[in-house]
Write a protein that holds these residues in place. Structure first.
Motif, PDB file in Angstrom:
ATOM      1  N   VAL A 196       0.827  -1.216   0.000  1.00  0.00           N
ATOM      2  CA  VAL A 196       0.000   0.000   0.000  1.00  0.00           C
ATOM      3  C   VAL A 196       0.861   1.267   0.000  1.00  0.00           C
ATOM      4  O   VAL A 196       0.753   2.099  -0.907  1.00  0.00           O
ATOM      5  CB  VAL A 196      -1.004  -0.005   1.170  1.00  0.00           C
ATOM      6  N   PRO A 197       1.736   1.482   1.001  1.00  0.00           N
ATOM      7  CA  PRO A 197       2.546   2.709   0.953  1.00  0.00           C
ATOM      8  C   PRO A 197       3.474   2.766  -0.249  1.00  0.00           C
ATOM      9  O   PRO A 197       3.710   3.859  -0.796  1.00  0.00           O
ATOM     10  CB  PRO A 197       3.330   2.687   2.272  1.00  0.00           C
ATOM     11  N   LEU A 198       3.993   1.606  -0.697  1.00  0.00           N
ATOM     12  CA  LEU A 198       4.887   1.627  -1.858  1.00  0.00           C
ATOM     13  C   LEU A 198       4.145   2.037  -3.122  1.00  0.00           C
ATOM     14  O   LEU A 198       4.658   2.829  -3.930  1.00  0.00           O
ATOM     15  CB  LEU A 198       5.523   0.248  -2.053  1.00  0.00           C
ATOM     16  N   ALA A 199       2.948   1.503  -3.303  1.00  0.00           N
ATOM     17  CA  ALA A 199       2.180   1.837  -4.508  1.00  0.00           C
ATOM     18  C   ALA A 199       1.792   3.317  -4.524  1.00  0.00           C
ATOM     19  O   ALA A 199       1.910   3.989  -5.558  1.00  0.00           O
ATOM     20  CB  ALA A 199       0.925   0.966  -4.582  1.00  0.00           C
ATOM     21  N   ILE A 200       1.350   3.827  -3.377  1.00  0.00           N
ATOM     22  CA  ILE A 200       0.957   5.239  -3.308  1.00  0.00           C
ATOM     23  C   ILE A 200       2.165   6.142  -3.519  1.00  0.00           C
ATOM     24  O   ILE A 200       2.107   7.109  -4.286  1.00  0.00           O
ATOM     25  CB  ILE A 200       0.278   5.535  -1.958  1.00  0.00           C
ATOM     26  N   ALA A 201       3.285   5.815  -2.844  1.00  0.00           N
ATOM     27  CA  ALA A 201       4.483   6.645  -2.972  1.00  0.00           C
ATOM     28  C   ALA A 201       5.006   6.645  -4.403  1.00  0.00           C
ATOM     29  O   ALA A 201       5.411   7.687  -4.932  1.00  0.00           O
ATOM     30  CB  ALA A 201       5.561   6.141  -2.014  1.00  0.00           C
ATOM     31  N   ALA A 202       4.988   5.467  -5.048  1.00  0.00           N
ATOM     32  CA  ALA A 202       5.458   5.395  -6.431  1.00  0.00           C
ATOM     33  C   ALA A 202       4.532   6.182  -7.359  1.00  0.00           C
ATOM     34  O   ALA A 202       4.982   6.839  -8.303  1.00  0.00           O
ATOM     35  CB  ALA A 202       5.551   3.945  -6.880  1.00  0.00           C
ATOM     36  N   GLY A 203       3.217   6.128  -7.082  1.00  0.00           N
ATOM     37  CA  GLY A 203       2.273   6.911  -7.887  1.00  0.00           C
ATOM     38  C   GLY A 203       2.518   8.400  -7.758  1.00  0.00           C
ATOM     39  O   GLY A 203       2.517   9.140  -8.760  1.00  0.00           O
ATOM     40  N   TRP A 204       2.733   8.852  -6.532  1.00  0.00           N
ATOM     41  CA  TRP A 204       3.032  10.278  -6.325  1.00  0.00           C
ATOM     42  C   TRP A 204       4.374  10.650  -6.971  1.00  0.00           C
ATOM     43  O   TRP A 204       4.535  11.741  -7.515  1.00  0.00           O
ATOM     44  CB  TRP A 204       3.069  10.591  -4.831  1.00  0.00           C
ATOM     45  N   GLY A 205       5.341   9.705  -6.874  1.00  0.00           N
ATOM     46  CA  GLY A 205       6.635   9.970  -7.513  1.00  0.00           C
ATOM     47  C   GLY A 205       6.503  10.100  -9.015  1.00  0.00           C
ATOM     48  O   GLY A 205       7.093  11.001  -9.630  1.00  0.00           O
ATOM     49  N   ALA A 206       5.707   9.213  -9.620  1.00  0.00           N
ATOM     50  CA  ALA A 206       5.488   9.293 -11.066  1.00  0.00           C
ATOM     51  C   ALA A 206       4.809  10.610 -11.441  1.00  0.00           C
ATOM     52  O   ALA A 206       5.177  11.263 -12.429  1.00  0.00           O
ATOM     53  CB  ALA A 206       4.637   8.111 -11.515  1.00  0.00           C
ATOM     54  N   ALA A 207       3.822  11.012 -10.636  1.00  0.00           N
ATOM     55  CA  ALA A 207       3.149  12.284 -10.900  1.00  0.00           C
ATOM     56  C   ALA A 207       4.125  13.453 -10.778  1.00  0.00           C
ATOM     57  O   ALA A 207       4.051  14.429 -11.532  1.00  0.00           O
ATOM     58  CB  ALA A 207       1.983  12.464  -9.933  1.00  0.00           C
TER      59      ALA A 207
END
Length: 248
Positions: A196-207
């Motif tokens: 969960v935190p990895l997916a959200i953090a990676a999504g924000w990083g991509a954005a």
């Protein structure tokens, strides 16, 4: 995620609870319905495993330590009271049902006595949570490109993700690591909670990359390479049949 572990369902509850928390109106207004909904979602997760409540506690602690602008701590305490009151009602309802059907002893043994015996010393488990050997499982190695993307996004910044959101994500990550540690044993499948935190953090990083890198095709190409690097080590698993996959 194709194996019968409760972490899959806990992740769904925590992801939705975190999303509702993050997008809640901040200020002096008390939106009881929103916070009761968050409580219901976390209560559902906790009925799979008690440790689903640990990230909730960490999120609440972060809000109290760093309260959002124009939000008194009293309001935050009311929000937390609503969440945990909802959780208490959910648990009381489940216990009440089993007691009403003459199975009170069974649910007490199943949900209290057995987990306590299985987990062992909670203090020792918490102390071990942040030992280097337990911080990151080898099974999460495939996620290293996503972690790099998340760190890069955090460093360059993403205008749509305010500091409070990053603070809450850090609290979520700490809570998930404690949730991995508390049952004891640090089993490989416990580390699914990190998804969960990895997916959200990676999504924000991509954005953040798309937001700040002016050459858009280059930004999207970099994100695509990260996605490929995450997926590549897993592709061979999809050639296995169900029995082989479960055995592996």
């Amino acid at each position: 995620g194709n194996l019968p572990n409760t972490e899959v369902f806990i992740n769904a509850a925590i992801a939705w609870g975190f999303a509702l928390w993050l997008r809640a109106e901040i200020g002096r207004r008390i939106n009881a319905g929103r916070w009761a909904s968050i409580g219901i979602i976390f209560a559902i997760g906790s009925l799979y495993k008690h440790i689903a409540l640990v990230p909730t506690v960490c999120l609440g602690a972060m809000e109290l330590i760093f309260p959002p602008a124009n939000t008194p701590r009293r309001t935050i305490l009311i929000h937390l009271a609503i969440i945990f009151a909802t959780v208490a009602v959910a648990w009381a309802s489940v216990f009440g049902y089993f007691m009403a059907t003459s199975r009170g002893w069974l649910i007490w043994q199943t949900l209290v006595v057995a987990p306590r015996a299985y987990a062992g010393g909670l203090t020792a488990n918490i102390a071990a949570a942040f030992e280097p050997s337990h911080l990151f499982a080898a099974e999460l190695g495939f996620a290293i490109p996503a972690i790099a993307l998340a760190l890069f996004g955090a460093l360059i910044g993403f205008r749509s993700v305010p500091p409070r959101a990053w603070r809450l994500l850090i609290a979520l990550a700490i809570g998930m690591q404690l949730a991995v540690a508390l049952p004891g044993g640090f089993a490989e499948h416990y580390y699914q909670l990190w998804f969960v935190p990895l997916a959200i953090a990676a999504g924000w990083g991509a954005a953040g990359v798309v937001d700040r890198v002016r050459i858009r095709w280059l930004a999207r190409a970099a994100i695509s390479l990260v996605a490929i690097a995450v997926l590549l080590p897993q592709l061979s698993w999809y050639t296995l049949d169900a029995d082989q996959w479960a055995w592996r």
